[in-house]
Design a protein around this motif. Structure first.
Motif, PDB file in Angstrom:
ATOM      1  N   ASP A   1       4.620  65.661  55.726  1.00 57.31           N
ATOM      2  CA  ASP A   1       3.244  66.036  56.040  1.00 57.31           C
ATOM      3  C   ASP A   1       2.432  66.365  54.793  1.00 57.31           C
ATOM      4  O   ASP A   1       1.246  66.032  54.701  1.00 57.31           O
ATOM      5  CB  ASP A   1       3.240  67.227  56.999  1.00 57.31           C
ATOM      6  CG  ASP A   1       3.882  66.881  58.334  1.00 57.31           C
ATOM      7  OD1 ASP A   1       3.939  65.689  58.661  1.00 57.31           O
ATOM      8  OD2 ASP A   1       4.324  67.804  59.036  1.00 57.31           O
TER       9      ASP A   1
ATOM     10  N   THR B   1       1.426  63.205  53.180  1.00 61.65           N
ATOM     11  CA  THR B   1       0.412  62.542  53.989  1.00 61.65           C
ATOM     12  C   THR B   1      -0.969  63.093  53.678  1.00 61.65           C
ATOM     13  O   THR B   1      -1.934  62.348  53.481  1.00 61.65           O
ATOM     14  CB  THR B   1       0.710  62.739  55.489  1.00 61.65           C
ATOM     15  OG1 THR B   1       1.958  62.145  55.789  1.00 61.65           O
ATOM     16  CG2 THR B   1      -0.372  62.105  56.341  1.00 61.65           C
TER      17      THR B   1
ATOM     18  N   PHE C   1      -7.885  67.788  62.643  1.00 62.10           N
ATOM     19  CA  PHE C   1      -6.532  67.791  62.086  1.00 62.10           C
ATOM     20  C   PHE C   1      -5.575  68.119  63.229  1.00 62.10           C
ATOM     21  O   PHE C   1      -5.759  69.108  63.925  1.00 62.10           O
ATOM     22  CB  PHE C   1      -6.416  68.844  60.980  1.00 62.10           C
ATOM     23  CG  PHE C   1      -5.087  68.873  60.284  1.00 62.10           C
ATOM     24  CD1 PHE C   1      -4.871  68.153  59.121  1.00 62.10           C
ATOM     25  CD2 PHE C   1      -4.041  69.631  60.792  1.00 62.10           C
ATOM     26  CE1 PHE C   1      -3.652  68.193  58.472  1.00 62.10           C
ATOM     27  CE2 PHE C   1      -2.810  69.673  60.152  1.00 62.10           C
ATOM     28  CZ  PHE C   1      -2.617  68.943  58.985  1.00 62.10           C
ATOM     29  N   GLU C   2      -4.574  67.268  63.443  1.00 60.19           N
ATOM     30  CA  GLU C   2      -3.597  67.485  64.517  1.00 60.19           C
ATOM     31  C   GLU C   2      -2.198  67.514  63.933  1.00 60.19           C
ATOM     32  O   GLU C   2      -1.856  66.701  63.067  1.00 60.19           O
ATOM     33  CB  GLU C   2      -3.680  66.372  65.568  1.00 60.19           C
ATOM     34  CG  GLU C   2      -4.959  66.366  66.367  1.00 60.19           C
ATOM     35  CD  GLU C   2      -5.013  65.226  67.356  1.00 60.19           C
ATOM     36  OE1 GLU C   2      -5.752  65.345  68.358  1.00 60.19           O
ATOM     37  OE2 GLU C   2      -4.340  64.206  67.134  1.00 60.19           O
ATOM     38  N   TYR C   3      -1.422  68.453  64.420  1.00 61.10           N
ATOM     39  CA  TYR C   3      -0.035  68.555  63.956  1.00 61.10           C
ATOM     40  C   TYR C   3       0.873  68.753  65.157  1.00 61.10           C
ATOM     41  O   TYR C   3       0.604  69.576  66.026  1.00 61.10           O
ATOM     42  CB  TYR C   3       0.129  69.734  62.997  1.00 61.10           C
ATOM     43  CG  TYR C   3       1.562  69.991  62.603  1.00 61.10           C
ATOM     44  CD1 TYR C   3       2.181  69.217  61.631  1.00 61.10           C
ATOM     45  CD2 TYR C   3       2.306  70.998  63.216  1.00 61.10           C
ATOM     46  CE1 TYR C   3       3.502  69.440  61.264  1.00 61.10           C
ATOM     47  CE2 TYR C   3       3.625  71.227  62.860  1.00 61.10           C
ATOM     48  CZ  TYR C   3       4.212  70.440  61.882  1.00 61.10           C
ATOM     49  OH  TYR C   3       5.518  70.664  61.540  1.00 61.10           O
ATOM     50  N   ASN C   4       1.914  67.961  65.214  1.00 63.44           N
ATOM     51  CA  ASN C   4       2.905  68.093  66.289  1.00 63.44           C
ATOM     52  C   ASN C   4       4.220  67.583  65.730  1.00 63.44           C
ATOM     53  O   ASN C   4       4.510  66.400  65.806  1.00 63.44           O
ATOM     54  CB  ASN C   4       2.489  67.283  67.515  1.00 63.44           C
ATOM     55  CG  ASN C   4       3.453  67.468  68.675  1.00 63.44           C
ATOM     56  OD1 ASN C   4       4.259  68.389  68.691  1.00 63.44           O
ATOM     57  ND2 ASN C   4       3.375  66.572  69.644  1.00 63.44           N
ATOM     58  N   GLU C   5       4.965  68.493  65.124  1.00 56.09           N
ATOM     59  CA  GLU C   5       6.222  68.123  64.456  1.00 56.09           C
ATOM     60  C   GLU C   5       6.946  67.053  65.278  1.00 56.09           C
ATOM     61  O   GLU C   5       7.128  67.196  66.478  1.00 56.09           O
ATOM     62  CB  GLU C   5       7.089  69.379  64.329  1.00 56.09           C
ATOM     63  CG  GLU C   5       8.179  69.317  63.271  1.00 56.09           C
ATOM     64  CD  GLU C   5       9.453  68.672  63.785  1.00 56.09           C
ATOM     65  OE1 GLU C   5      10.196  68.158  62.949  1.00 56.09           O
ATOM     66  OE2 GLU C   5       9.700  68.637  64.987  1.00 56.09           O
TER      67      GLU C   5
ATOM     68  N   TYR D   1       5.093  64.870  63.152  1.00 55.40           N
ATOM     69  CA  TYR D   1       4.043  64.091  62.516  1.00 55.40           C
ATOM     70  C   TYR D   1       2.716  64.831  62.486  1.00 55.40           C
ATOM     71  O   TYR D   1       2.510  65.837  63.138  1.00 55.40           O
ATOM     72  CB  TYR D   1       3.885  62.720  63.174  1.00 55.40           C
ATOM     73  CG  TYR D   1       3.850  62.738  64.682  1.00 55.40           C
ATOM     74  CD1 TYR D   1       2.740  63.195  65.377  1.00 55.40           C
ATOM     75  CD2 TYR D   1       4.940  62.271  65.411  1.00 55.40           C
ATOM     76  CE1 TYR D   1       2.717  63.191  66.750  1.00 55.40           C
ATOM     77  CE2 TYR D   1       4.920  62.268  66.798  1.00 55.40           C
ATOM     78  CZ  TYR D   1       3.791  62.723  67.462  1.00 55.40           C
ATOM     79  OH  TYR D   1       3.769  62.717  68.829  1.00 55.40           O
ATOM     80  N   VAL D   2       1.803  64.241  61.691  1.00 55.90           N
ATOM     81  CA  VAL D   2       0.497  64.859  61.479  1.00 55.90           C
ATOM     82  C   VAL D   2      -0.555  63.757  61.519  1.00 55.90           C
ATOM     83  O   VAL D   2      -0.282  62.600  61.168  1.00 55.90           O
ATOM     84  CB  VAL D   2       0.471  65.610  60.131  1.00 55.90           C
ATOM     85  CG1 VAL D   2       0.647  64.670  58.961  1.00 55.90           C
ATOM     86  CG2 VAL D   2      -0.811  66.406  59.972  1.00 55.90           C
ATOM     87  N   ARG D   3      -1.750  64.112  61.957  1.00 55.83           N
ATOM     88  CA  ARG D   3      -2.866  63.168  61.940  1.00 55.83           C
ATOM     89  C   ARG D   3      -4.108  63.867  61.387  1.00 55.83           C
ATOM     90  O   ARG D   3      -4.425  64.985  61.778  1.00 55.83           O
ATOM     91  CB  ARG D   3      -3.170  62.628  63.344  1.00 55.83           C
ATOM     92  CG  ARG D   3      -2.050  61.746  63.884  1.00 55.83           C
ATOM     93  CD  ARG D   3      -2.502  60.963  65.099  1.00 55.83           C
ATOM     94  NE  ARG D   3      -1.369  60.159  65.581  1.00 55.83           N
ATOM     95  CZ  ARG D   3      -0.722  60.387  66.710  1.00 55.83           C
ATOM     96  NH1 ARG D   3      -1.091  61.382  67.484  1.00 55.83           N
ATOM     97  NH2 ARG D   3       0.274  59.619  67.076  1.00 55.83           N
TER      98      ARG D   3
ATOM     99  N   SER E   1      -2.277  58.993  59.485  1.00 55.56           N
ATOM    100  CA  SER E   1      -1.187  59.597  60.258  1.00 55.56           C
ATOM    101  C   SER E   1       0.145  59.375  59.576  1.00 55.56           C
ATOM    102  O   SER E   1       0.351  58.393  58.863  1.00 55.56           O
ATOM    103  CB  SER E   1      -1.142  59.013  61.674  1.00 55.56           C
ATOM    104  OG  SER E   1      -0.875  57.626  61.645  1.00 55.56           O
TER     105      SER E   1
END
Length: 346
Positions: free
Chosen positions: A123, A126, A150-154, A156-158, A182
């Motif tokens: 991350d 990224t 900003f989105e995070y959900n282990e 991954y990240v966007r 992403s």
């Protein structure tokens, strides 16, 4: 703790718990990995994310029928089938690297099946590469981007870099071009830059809402960096972002097609049917309330956008939101949905 374990199928066992949850056991650990990493000679792990599906796919595509058999109560049959498959695969012919997570409670989880050439674009990297790539475009093309979301959900990240200025498209409204950056620690394409759009529509109370849509077609992908790429290659590939201007113009022309939509309820019905049949976990868990939001008739473009936007707001899962962004694009632009390649594996 995270580590990679190399093992062939002879050192693995598969079984299902009483709750039908799939488990995988690794045997002979002292022969597979250093004792200072794993103290036990064997351990049981629970698959996470798409690792279960990827594993079953490698076993004669079992993922295509395993869920249906379990749903119909054939757990014993599935376990016996896994044993039979294991026995017919020659020793050392099904060897892979398995990404294992061990938590503070000494519980093990299978996160992914990875290759020997794996480079961990995590991350932090990224965010760094995303900022480098976008700042380069801002300098070279005099473009103005801001971080919209900003989105995070282990795992991954966007990051969503949106154009600061919106473009007014007749019959649709204001539209902003977005570059989505992403990272997925698991999938083959570790780092991706994809072009998308935010359709901005007004609310009755004057508050602006945004509907995020993107295509899963190759032409909307600006660049991708695989886990097998070296850091030097990754940095060099950032120049491929230069093509975003041509893509931005193409996206705006495509969005103009939305204004030609005559059957607004037909678009809504396409979305309704796809949600009704979806196997995406983020959609399944909210299916009933999502479908309720799509029950009312829509006679204006605003009402259509508002209904789709409300559905998007109700979905909290990051995979579910991505599913909707693809679904909305196909429904609005192509007026048909005949592909399932943007379904997220269970």
């Amino acid at each position: 703790m995270k580590f990679d374990l190399k093992s062939d199928i002879s050192n693995m066992e598969f079984f299902y718990g009483d709750d039908k949850k799939f488990y995988k056991a690794f045997k002979n650990i002292d022969e597979l990995i250093a004792k200072d990493v794993v103290k036990d000679k064997e351990f049981i792990c629970t698959p996470q994310y798409s690792s279960k599906n990827d594993l079953l796919k490698s076993l004669f595509s079992m993922q295509s029928f395993e869920a249906e058999l379990l749903e119909k109560g054939h757990k014993t049959f599935v376990e016996k089938l896994l044993i039979d498959i294991k026995n017919i695969i020659p020793e050392n012919k099904h060897s892979s690297f398995y990404r294992i997570i061990k938590n503070e409670k000494n519980e093990y989880f299978l996160r992914a099946i990875v290759s020997e050439r794996y480079n961990d674009y995590n991350d932090n990297i990224t965010v760094l590469l995303g900022l480098i790539g976008i700042s380069r475009q801002m300098e070279l093309k005099q473009a103005e981007f801001v971080i919209q979301k900003f989105e995070y959900n282990e795992p991954y990240v966007r990051i969503y870099f949106g154009k600061e200025k919106a473009k007014l498209i007749s019959g649709v409204g204001k539209v902003k071009y977005v570059i989505e950056v992403s990272n997925d620690e698991i999938k083959r394409e570790s780092l991706k830059f994809v072009g998308a759009v935010n359709i901005i529509y007004g609310e009755e109370n004057g508050e602006e809402k945004q509907l995020y849509i993107k295509s899963n077609r190759v032409k909307h992908k600006l660049l991708s960096i695989s886990h097998g790429s070296t850091p030097e290659t990754a940095i060099a590939k950032l120049k491929d972002l230069d093509q975003y201007i041509e893509q931005e113009d193409d996206v705006y022309k495509t969005i103009e097609d939305i204004s030609k939509t005559k059957n607004l309820n037909g678009i809504k019905h396409l979305v309704y049917r796809k949600i009704e049949k979806s196997k995406n976990p983020g959609i399944v868990s909210k299916r009933k309330i999502l479908l309720n939001e799509l029950n009312n008739e829509v006679d204006t473009m605003f009402k259509l956008f508002a209904a789709l936007g409300k559905v998007e707001e109700l979905v909290e899962d990051i995979d579910g939101k991505e599913f909707l962004s693809y679904l909305y694009y196909d429904a609005l632009i192509y007026k048909k949905i005949n592909k399932d390649d943007y379904e997220v594996d269970e």
